[in-house]
Design an enzyme around this catalytic site. Structure first.
Site, PDB file in Angstrom:
ATOM      1  N   GLU A 135       0.839  -1.246  -0.002  1.00 35.05           N
ATOM      2  CA  GLU A 135      -0.127  -0.064  -0.049  1.00 35.05           C
ATOM      3  C   GLU A 135       0.862   1.078  -0.017  1.00 35.05           C
ATOM      4  OE1 GLU A 135      -3.277   2.309   2.647  1.00 35.05           O
ATOM      5  OE2 GLU A 135      -3.371  -0.060   2.292  1.00 35.05           O
ATOM      6  N   LYS A 136       2.139   1.239   0.669  1.00 41.85           N
ATOM      7  CA  LYS A 136       2.867   2.271   0.721  1.00 41.85           C
ATOM      8  C   LYS A 136       4.241   2.009   0.598  1.00 41.85           C
ATOM      9  CE  LYS A 136       0.638   3.501   4.522  1.00 41.85           C
ATOM     10  NZ  LYS A 136      -0.076   2.252   4.882  1.00 41.85           N
ATOM     11  N   ASP A 171      -3.297  -2.373   3.133  1.00 36.30           N
ATOM     12  CA  ASP A 171      -3.577  -2.707   4.678  1.00 36.30           C
ATOM     13  C   ASP A 171      -4.705  -3.411   4.687  1.00 36.30           C
ATOM     14  OD1 ASP A 171      -1.549  -1.147   5.413  1.00 36.30           O
ATOM     15  OD2 ASP A 171      -2.846   0.757   5.343  1.00 36.30           O
ATOM     16  N   ASP A 204      -7.851  -3.730   5.733  1.00 37.37           N
ATOM     17  CA  ASP A 204      -9.231  -3.051   6.104  1.00 37.37           C
ATOM     18  C   ASP A 204      -9.923  -3.021   4.761  1.00 37.37           C
ATOM     19  OD1 ASP A 204      -8.254  -1.050   4.728  1.00 37.37           O
ATOM     20  OD2 ASP A 204      -7.822   0.122   6.781  1.00 37.37           O
ATOM     21  N   TYR A 219       0.522  -0.902  13.326  1.00 35.11           N
ATOM     22  CA  TYR A 219      -0.105  -0.087  12.400  1.00 35.11           C
ATOM     23  C   TYR A 219      -0.821   1.005  13.150  1.00 35.11           C
ATOM     24  CZ  TYR A 219      -3.511   0.810   8.634  1.00 35.11           C
ATOM     25  OH  TYR A 219      -4.178   1.422   8.053  1.00 35.11           O
ATOM     26  N   ARG A 232      -3.606   3.219  12.235  1.00 37.20           N
ATOM     27  CA  ARG A 232      -4.959   3.491  11.793  1.00 37.20           C
ATOM     28  C   ARG A 232      -5.874   2.540  12.422  1.00 37.20           C
ATOM     29  NH1 ARG A 232      -1.371   5.452   8.374  1.00 37.20           N
ATOM     30  NH2 ARG A 232      -1.920   7.650   7.314  1.00 37.20           N
TER      31      ARG A 232
END
Length: 749
Positions: A7-8, A103, A105, A325, A327
């Site tokens: 994702e990043k 991530d 989610d 993580y 978030r």
């Protein structure tokens, strides 16, 4: 070749570090002699098209064009991500197998899936779930890949949410901005499913404060002597006593004075007695480790950090592999991580602040708190320190403070439950009741970890020690006083308390039957977006920060007044979340969801069309038609003011320090004959001086002014145009008004 798409970049680097040896290329890592490649996105590298990218007619905002509902939804590559997108696309073309490393989610699922769909990938896809970037967590996740197809429900739920938010935002923002501009509001009235109810919380709180009427009330405190001990009590008026308001406040001081007189007169060993002592042993389980929202709220109280500061700092600690993580919306931990406690706590001994390192030696590893619960884990687990050793003293102050808070909450899990005895003493005297409460700590337990901080969550019991008392003990009146009090208005929101309200939004629904749904979905917004939404409300001109408190602007008050309540209350989100959960579980389709969304949207737009907005307090009115004027940006980038009555009224005026200069552009009253069409020339005051203009629109001749007369000089070259004075880099000169057809230039007339 196996291709990992993270994702990043930080996630990609962590995966690469644990896959094997290799080299770094431009936008990727090549490992294990090319058998594994790791690349990455920058979050969403695709974005939805704007309305005018579907059809150019939408560049002009018009009520008649609404609703805008794409027949086929389209994405585009975010301009800043084009290079990385092309790298990912080329690597997908070469890959045999792909590993989705978004991530864990809904949103993380969507942002990699949408890239794969955008490039029409047909290759097999596995799913990697990572909650932390430390070596142990990454290796465990790499050995436990899943079929990505299992998570299609999560992708569809995120996609449905994204498109529904687009429909609400694009359509209602246009509708209400158009209406607001007609009332003299210059800026965009952006409408959103999350930001609008959040803004409305602040507006309604401000209204409560404005409408609040303070009330003086009285409390009677009486001290009693029991041998050598003093027992302080508060009088409890009977419900039927006259002079009490609906909240039980005593409003009449003479009643309090009469009570004290009565007690002083009749009190004695035969009158005042302890009628009852209630004692209960109570327990406070260990404070749960932090979710992002909980950490943002507590860090705001303890250090004054804004929610965005906390999120940014926790992202930095995550990328340093020091915490998990950031978030996360979860407060619990997976049971299989319980055995990491020895290693994590041993690493935390580098923290000497408040003797934290010495407290670690007192930890009891046999204690398994309520935090360890697999049934409570969703996509993420709570934020905790990783097994990566921290150089605590080298961290910046804000990182130290937040890492310390996370470490405290983790350490607290290995101390006993806080146990105390709660005592309530009831004293009667002459048919009146007085009470006193206190607590006796039996086992301090995990509170020792927080001995240097105020425990914000558990301050309802006053920690006062009561003397040894027994039922039926008799007491003497010792002292009494009347305490003047006044009711207080609600407190304004600050960024931290507003974030808490977003998380606890179920408390603010209009329809109480929806509380359960909102409580289950953990509020509005996500752990990742709430801080940004609060910031956006400020930059969009809805809220202003005054002395650490958020105050609504006139635009925010107007918006809450005119917008449908279904938009300003969080009820819509509750309904959405229930349906998005059904999409996630594949109980309903996206198409079924959107049938309802389009029906609601059309209803909202019908309400908007019939809405009339009162002129803004700071509105400037047109001198000709008396309608509000608004500030606009011209093609040249300069601002000017235009009448909202356009096209019926075409009055415009240049901007002068944020106000329209009506003197510019107005006629002076002097007239002359037009040399071109023989119509009427009017002398006009321009921004740079006087000039003359023909009022015949077909002619529209403009001439230079000289001593209140038009300069009528025919062009010596074309004999059709007229010379007008211009200003160039080297000063003033004269040229033909037919330029560029005629390029005659005369230095001096």
């Amino acid at each position: 070749m196996r291709l990992f798409i993270a994702e990043k970049p930080s996630l990609g680097q962590a995966i690469a570090h644990n896959l094997g040896k290799g080299r770094r290329g431009d936008g990727y890592f090549e490992l294990n002699q090319g058998k594994d490649i790791v690349t990455w996105c920058f979050g969403h590298i695709l974005e939805q098209l704007n309305p005018d990218e579907y059809d150019e007619k939408y560049k002009k905002w018009s009520i008649e064009d609404l609703p805008i509902i794409p027949s086929q939804w389209k994405l585009k590559v975010t301009p800043s991500c084009k290079k990385q997108f092309n790298i990912i696309k080329s690597l997908i073309a070469k890959a045999d197998e792909i590993v989705h490393a978004g991530d864990p989610d809904r949103e993380g699922q969507l942002l990699i899936d949408e890239v794969l769909e955008f490039v029409q990938n047909k290759k097999p896809v596995q799913r990697l779930h990572l909650n932390a970037l430390d070596e142990k967590s990454v290796k465990a996740a790499l050995s436990d890949l899943h079929n990505n197809a299992v998570y299609i429900g999560d992708k569809n739920a995120a996609l449905a949410r994204s498109r529904a938010d687009w429909l609400i935002g694009m359509n209602l923002s246009r509708a209400y901005t158009i209406k607001a501009r007609d009332a003299g509001y210059a800026s965009v009235v952006s409408v959103g499913r999350v930001q609008t109810p959040t803004m409305a919380l602040v507006v309604r709180r401000e209204n409560e404060i404005a409408n609040f009427t303070p009330v003086n009330f009285y409390e009677v405190k009486v001290d009693w002597r029991n041998n050598n001990d003093i027992v302080s009590t508060i009088w409890q008026p009977k419900d039927e006593l006259q002079g009490l308001d609906q909240n039980g406040h005593l409003l009449k001081k003479d009643v309090a004075e009469a009570l004290l007189t009565k007690i002083r007169t009749v009190s004695g060993y035969s009158h005042a007695r302890i009628s009852k002592i209630e004692q209960k042993e109570k327990q406070e389980p260990q404070r749960l480790p932090y979710s992002l929202s909980a950490l943002q709220i507590h860090a705001g109280k303890r250090f004054g950090y804004s929610p965005q500061q906390v999120l940014d700092t926790m992202q930095e600690l995550y990328e340093k592999k020091l915490t998990t993580y950031p978030r996360s919306d979860c407060d619990y931990l997976p049971e299989n991580q319980f055995n990491d406690a020895h290693e994590i706590l041993n690493n935390l001994k580098v923290i000497t602040k408040n003797n934290f390192n010495l407290l670690i030696d007192q930890a009891d590893y046999a204690i398994r708190s309520r935090a360890w619960n697999d049934k409570k884990i969703s996509a993420h687990h709570a934020i905790i320190p990783t097994t990566f050793k921290c150089d605590y003293d080298s961290l910046p102050e804000i990182q130290q403070n937040l890492y310390y808070m996370v470490a405290q909450a983790y350490l607290a899990q290995f101390f006993p439950i806080h146990t105390y005895q709660s005592t309530k003493v009831i004293i009667t005297c002459s048919d009146e009741t007085f009470t006193s409460t206190g607590k006796t700590i039996l086992i301090n337990g995990w509170h020792v970890v927080y001995k240097n901080e105020v425990n914000e969550e558990n301050n309802s019991e006053k920690e006062k020690t009561l003397p040894e008392l027994h039922e039926c003990d008799t007491l003497n009146f010792f002292n009494g006083q009347i305490i003047d009090k006044i009711t207080k208005p609600p407190t304004r929101f600050n960024p931290s308390t507003l974030l808490k309200a977003m998380k606890d939004i179920y408390k603010y629904v209009k329809d109480d039957s929806l509380k359960t749904e909102l409580k289950e979905c953990s509020g509005i917004g996500t752990e990742a977006t709430r801080a940004g939404i609060i910031d956006k409300l400020q930059t969009s001109g809805f809220l202003s920060l005054q002395k650490k408190y958020l105050v609504p602007t006139e635009k925010a008050r107007m918006a809450v007044t005119v917008l449908p309540e279904d938009i300003t209350y969080p009820d819509t989100t509750a309904v959405w979340e229930k349906e998005l959960e059904n999409i996630s579980k594949q109980k309903i389709s996206i198409e079924e969801f959107f049938v309802k969304q389009e029906k609601s949207l059309k209803m909202f737009l019908a309400q908007a069309e019939n809405t009339k907005i009162k002129p803004a307090k700071e509105a400037v009115f047109c001198p000709n038609c008396k309608k509000p004027m608004i500030k606009r940006k011209g093609k040249s980038g300069k601002y000017f003011w235009a009448c909202t009555g356009y096209p019926d009224c075409k009055t415009i005026a240049p901007d002068n320090n944020g106000k329209p200069d009506f003197a510019v552009g107005q006629t002076s009253g002097l007239t002359a004959e037009c040399p071109k069409c023989h119509g009427k020339l009017n002398q006009i005051k321009g921004k740079y001086g006087l000039y003359w203009k023909c009022e015949n629109k077909d002619c529209n001749l403009i001439l230079t002014d000289a001593k209140n007369k038009p300069v009528i000089d025919k062009c010596p070259t074309c004999h059709e145009g007229f010379l007008i004075q211009r200003t160039g880099k080297k000063g003033k000169f004269w040229s033909c008004n037919r330029y560029p057809e005629c390029k005659t230039i005369v230095k001096k007339r």
